[in-house]
Design a protein around this motif. Structure first.
Motif, mmCIF file in Angstrom:
data_model
loop_
_atom_site.group_PDB
_atom_site.id
_atom_site.type_symbol
_atom_site.label_atom_id
_atom_site.label_comp_id
_atom_site.label_asym_id
_atom_site.label_seq_id
_atom_site.Cartn_x
_atom_site.Cartn_y
_atom_site.Cartn_z
ATOM 1 N N SER A 1 33.959 31.661 51.212
ATOM 2 C CA SER A 1 33.352 32.024 49.918
ATOM 3 C C SER A 1 32.149 32.928 50.111
ATOM 4 O O SER A 1 31.098 32.765 49.488
ATOM 5 C CB SER A 1 32.948 30.762 49.140
ATOM 6 N N GLU A 2 32.294 33.949 50.978
ATOM 7 C CA GLU A 2 31.195 34.873 51.263
ATOM 8 C C GLU A 2 31.659 36.311 51.064
ATOM 9 O O GLU A 2 32.827 36.589 50.930
ATOM 10 C CB GLU A 2 30.703 34.672 52.700
ATOM 11 N N ILE A 3 30.700 37.250 51.071
ATOM 12 C CA ILE A 3 30.955 38.663 50.797
ATOM 13 C C ILE A 3 31.665 38.782 49.447
ATOM 14 O O ILE A 3 32.732 39.391 49.337
ATOM 15 C CB ILE A 3 31.763 39.322 51.919
ATOM 16 N N VAL A 4 31.082 38.180 48.439
ATOM 17 C CA VAL A 4 31.705 38.143 47.113
ATOM 18 C C VAL A 4 31.459 39.433 46.351
ATOM 19 O O VAL A 4 30.555 40.208 46.659
ATOM 20 C CB VAL A 4 31.181 36.943 46.297
ATOM 21 N N GLY A 5 32.287 39.649 45.328
ATOM 22 C CA GLY A 5 32.140 40.818 44.481
ATOM 23 C C GLY A 5 31.192 40.578 43.317
ATOM 24 O O GLY A 5 30.677 39.470 43.121
ATOM 25 N N LYS A 6 30.989 41.610 42.557
ATOM 26 C CA LYS A 6 30.120 41.528 41.382
ATOM 27 C C LYS A 6 30.870 40.858 40.224
ATOM 28 O O LYS A 6 32.094 40.794 40.213
ATOM 29 C CB LYS A 6 29.660 42.931 40.984
#
Length: 294
Positions: free
Chosen positions: A149-154
């Protein structure tokens, strides 16, 4: 904003299991997977070009070290330099997290150069084949990021939006909102690159123009990375007020290098296809045509 019930609620535990003192994580599994699967791909490629598969084990070791060292140093230098200055030993604390794909790229380039120099391979010949496996690695790493659940989008209202409740760093008014699943976007793009590059190599094999696959890979991958950053949340606070974030700035020189290599691909009359030790007998490589029965 997209109604919460219409988004995919992604709350996967990043830990697979605790095996005594060892914690088995999804990210670690997906990090190592391309090194395992990649050996089969490279074995096939090398055998098809009459290059002994013994070299696959050698370059895999170079790649493993180059990827880990490059990714860790890249993270510390590009994203957490102050922590590195305060405590240089922090670079060894990989269990705390922090690997950068641009650092991994530099590490892989250096590792392949060492391999080529030490074993009398043409550098671009090595890179043209290894990028097929690197594309697989990119897909696996981004899948690992998804599991974390990392490097998520806007935030977004697209129908395929994901809600990441475990990403507490990017809450909106204390609430996890629907976001672009940018990890999936990049993983799918890497799978596209894997199929494209392998198909191109399979048509030409030992007559592949020197630098073509590497140049194309670098241009396409880092152009996507540059554009994809507009859909991502910034990774560190110092990026917030910059015209381009760190990922975009690091992608630009790689795109330029890729364009130059692509422009020069196959144009060296003395070495149009690169070279490698053709040290595998044709029968062992499986390239001998069967003779007619008389």
């Amino acid at each position: 904003m997209l109604p919460f019930l219409a988004a995919i609620f992604w709350n996967v535990d990043p830990i697979i299991a605790h095996l005594g003192p060892v914690t088995l994580r999804w990210y670690g599994l997906f990090f190592m997977l391309p090194f395992v699967v990649g050996t089969f791909i490279l074995n096939h490629i090398y055998r098809s070009e009459r290059v002994s598969p013994q070299w696959v084990d050698v370059i895999t070791i170079y790649m493993l070290i180059g990827t880990i060292v490059g990714a860790r140093l890249g993270h510390m230098l590009f994203y957490d330099f102050e922590a590195l200055v305060a405590d240089p030993m922090v670079v060894f604390k990989i269990w705390q997290g922090g690997l950068a794909s641009h650092g991994a790229t530099i590490g892989i380039l250096f590792a392949c150069w060492l391999f080529a120099r030490n074993n009398k391979f043409d550098y671009l010949w090595v890179l043209d084949r290894i990028v097929i496996v690197v594309a697989l690695g990119g897909a696996c790493i981004r899948t690992g990021n998804l599991m974390n659940s990392e490097i998520v989008g806007k935030p977004t209202d697209v129908p395929w939006a994901f809600i990441f409740p475990r990403d507490v760093e990017h809450l909106v008014n204390g609430v996890a909102v629907p976001r672009h699943p940018t990890q999936i976007y990049e993983a799918l793009f890497c799978i596209f690159l894997l199929i494209l590059l392998y198909s191109m190599w399979n048509r030409t094999k030992e007559r592949t123009p020197r630098g073509l696959l590497f140049g194309l890979f670098v241009v396409l991958l880092f152009t996507q990375r540059f554009l994809g950053e507009y859909l991502k949340e910034n990774q560190v606070a110092f990026e917030d007020n910059n015209l381009f974030n760190q990922g975009q700035l690091l992608s630009l020189p790689l795109i330029l290098v890729g364009i130059w290599v692509l422009w020069r691909a196959g144009k060296d009359p003395q070495n149009p296809h690169g070279y490698a030790p053709r040290d595998l007998e044709e029968k062992e490589a499986g390239t001998v045509e069967p003779r007619a029965v008389k």
